[in-house]
Enzyme design. Structure first.
Site, PDB file in Angstrom:
ATOM      1  N   TRP A 226      -4.403  -3.093  -2.908  1.00 44.89           N
ATOM      2  CA  TRP A 226      -3.910  -1.747  -2.625  1.00 44.89           C
ATOM      3  C   TRP A 226      -5.042  -0.731  -2.607  1.00 44.89           C
ATOM      4  CZ3 TRP A 226      -3.936   2.878  -5.379  1.00 44.89           C
ATOM      5  CH2 TRP A 226      -3.113   3.885  -4.886  1.00 44.89           C
ATOM      6  N   HIS A 227      -6.020  -0.913  -3.488  1.00 38.50           N
ATOM      7  CA  HIS A 227      -7.105   0.054  -3.574  1.00 38.50           C
ATOM      8  C   HIS A 227      -8.026   0.029  -2.360  1.00 38.50           C
ATOM      9  CE1 HIS A 227      -6.004   0.877  -7.756  1.00 38.50           C
ATOM     10  NE2 HIS A 227      -6.820   1.912  -7.686  1.00 38.50           N
ATOM     11  N   GLY A 228      -8.124  -1.085  -1.671  1.00 34.14           N
ATOM     12  CA  GLY A 228      -8.989  -1.088  -0.501  1.00 34.14           C
ATOM     13  C   GLY A 228      -9.171  -2.457   0.109  1.00 34.14           C
TER      14      GLY A 228
END
Length: 530
Positions: A363-365
């Site tokens: 989700w963060h990247g």
């Protein structure tokens, strides 16, 4: 339109004026128009993405909600006619219908997120494999990442799940639902609100309240202090260190990770302060997203205090559903029978936690650094769980040490340094650079740079360091005072000259010590990229 831009200030001033001058029944439609304009200015094509999410989730919610209502009416009308088995069969059949709508909408919206955010990451890895075997290369997609797509997608999906579970009623008004998805202060970096919480105040009529407006502006001012005086100022040194991984090694990495951790906190919490402040000035309640995370005594406690809305989302919508799913119950039973009671209890938790942290990293990247960062958090948390019995024996044998201030301070310092080290995965863009930087802290003996003036060559002057030290001291002092309640409430109880001195002094600090000048372009918030 950045929170730190003049256009945003003008946008807010006009919005506040219209919001309280127009008839109150027009307040939420005005917010919807303002949110659409805000998103349109970020990129006209991006508006299609968020409207697609709003429309599809709204329609699926309406279909599922209507199905639940028809089911309830049918069961009520045939209460005396149906046996328990018939009622159960009917409910199961209706649930399968709802599940089809739910799954179709879920896959569509997560699919959009996956394509625009992760397709090129997937292609790059496929190309790496093809290259190793002498094959050709796939072409990358020319897709721009819409502003805040991870945040508004998760917010909409959370609503979808809640409607499917029957915990919130389906919203019948599309425009009201579109406002929930697109409420502009949250688009930059959250928090990820729940429909049941945000809808309580989002659609209400709000009379002009000078106190609420004042409190909102105060909260915004505190956020701008964090962002402009601390985060954007220290950014120069962080960028210098992380931008030269071959040149800046050893002690520079230690300094860089401390600086970045301070920057990340000031940047992210500053942005959330601005979001909450804007909402409060409009009479709308947005949940808190941080609870003094750097005072945590363990990584587990840290993740209960940091980015609270994201952690709660993964807990409620990933961890718990996986933990109690039929296949997990079967696996638990199998584990207990073949591996023992202890393994049967632990393995399901470890598998569910693994999936949560893998998803959190993704989700963060779209980068292996974020995936490894998520799994590193998972490993530390699981090791801590395994070592709990040893901790308990230690505290039982040395009760005085466990309750002492020195030991608690050690725990806080240990957790802070661990978080700093994990944050290095966010500073560099490849695993080789990240692990090389971490290793160099133990192999490159250049600690003399801490006192020989080398730190003045990182883009910060002595005055900059002085301002950072003062700003950090204020930040720490406020955090310590918050342990005994709201600082703003205590300031509000003071005589007017004291209140004026505090807030006007903070305003002057932002105005005179903020990191801007000729040619300055305000740095985007770090969490914009998500």
């Amino acid at each position: 339109m950045l929170f730190t831009s003049y256009s945003f200030f003008g946008f807010l001033a006009l919005l506040f004026l219209a919001y309280y001058l127009l008839p109150r029944r027009m307040q939420w439609p005005l917010l919807l128009g303002a949110s659409c304009l805000f998103y349109y200015l970020a990129g006209p094509v991006y508006l299609l993405y968020i409207l697609t999410t709003a429309a599809t989730v709204y329609l699926a919610g309406l279909l599922m909600g209507g199905n639940l209502e028809r089911q309830s009416a049918y069961l009520k009308a045939h209460k005396a006619d149906l046996s328990k088995e018939e009622k159960r069969a009917y409910k199961d059949g209706q649930k399968r219908i709802r599940f089809r709508w739910f799954l179709l909408c879920l896959l569509l919206n997560l699919g959009i997120l996956a394509v625009v955010k992760y397709a090129n990451f997937f292609i790059a890895n496929v190309n790496g494999v093809l290259s190793a075997f002498g094959g050709g290369e796939l072409s990358f997609l020319s897709l721009a990442l819409p502003l805040g797509i991870s945040f508004y997608t998760f917010q909409a999906v959370g609503y979808l799940i809640d409607v499917y579970r029957g915990t919130v009623p389906a919203e019948r008004n599309f425009f009201r639902f579109a406002l929930f998805v697109s409420f502009f202060p949250q688009l930059i970096q959250g928090p990820i609100s729940r429909y049941g919480d945000l809808s309580q105040t989002l659609y209400q009529e709000h009379p002009f309240d000078p106190k609420a407006l004042s409190r909102g502006l105060q909260r915004m001012l505190w956020g701008y202090f964090k962002k402009l005086v601390i985060a954007d100022r220290i950014l120069a040194a962080v960028s210098t260190i992380t931008g030269g991984p071959e040149e800046y090694r050893g002690a520079y990495i230690f300094v860089g990770m401390l600086f970045y951790t301070l920057e990340l906190y000031a940047d992210f919490t500053g942005g959330i302060d601005i979001t909450i402040g804007v909402a409060q000035a409009l009479g709308i309640t947005v949940q808190e997203n941080f609870h003094r995370p750097y005072f945590s005594k363990s990584l587990k406690e840290y993740w209960r205090r940091w980015h609270v809305s994201m952690c709660a989302w993964f807990r409620d919508y990933v961890f718990y559903p996986v933990s109690v799913s039929p296949w997990m119950r079967r696996f638990t039973k199998f584990s207990k029978e073949h591996l023992g009671e202890q393994a049967g209890r632990r393995l399901p938790v470890y598998i569910s936690s693994f999936l949560v942290w893998l998803a959190t990293g993704i989700w963060h990247g779209a980068n292996w650094n974020f995936i490894v960062w998520g799994l590193a958090n998972y490993v530390v948390l699981m090791l801590s769980e395994e070592l709990e019995p040893a901790y308990a024996r230690f505290h039982k044998r040395f009760p005085a040490a466990g309750g002492s201030f020195a030991y608690r301070l050690f725990q806080v310092g240990r957790t802070f340094l661990l978080v700093c080290c994990l944050n290095l995965f966010d500073c560099y863009r490849s695993l080789s650079e990240t692990f090389g930087a971490i290793l160099s802290m133990f192999t490159v003996p250049n600690w003399h740079i801490l006192w020989d003036g080398s730190l003045l060559e990182l883009g910060l002057s002595g005055l900059d360091y002085g301002i950072l030290a003062a700003g950090t001291a204020v930040l720490l002092g406020v955090s310590l005072l918050q342990r005994r309640g709201s600082v703003r409430e205590r300031i509000a109880c003071r005589p007017y000259p004291v209140r004026f001195a505090v807030w006007y002094g903070l305003f002057l600090a932002v105005l005179l010590m903020g990191a801007y000048g000729i040619g300055y372009d305000a740095s985007q918030f770090i969490y914009n990229q998500f």
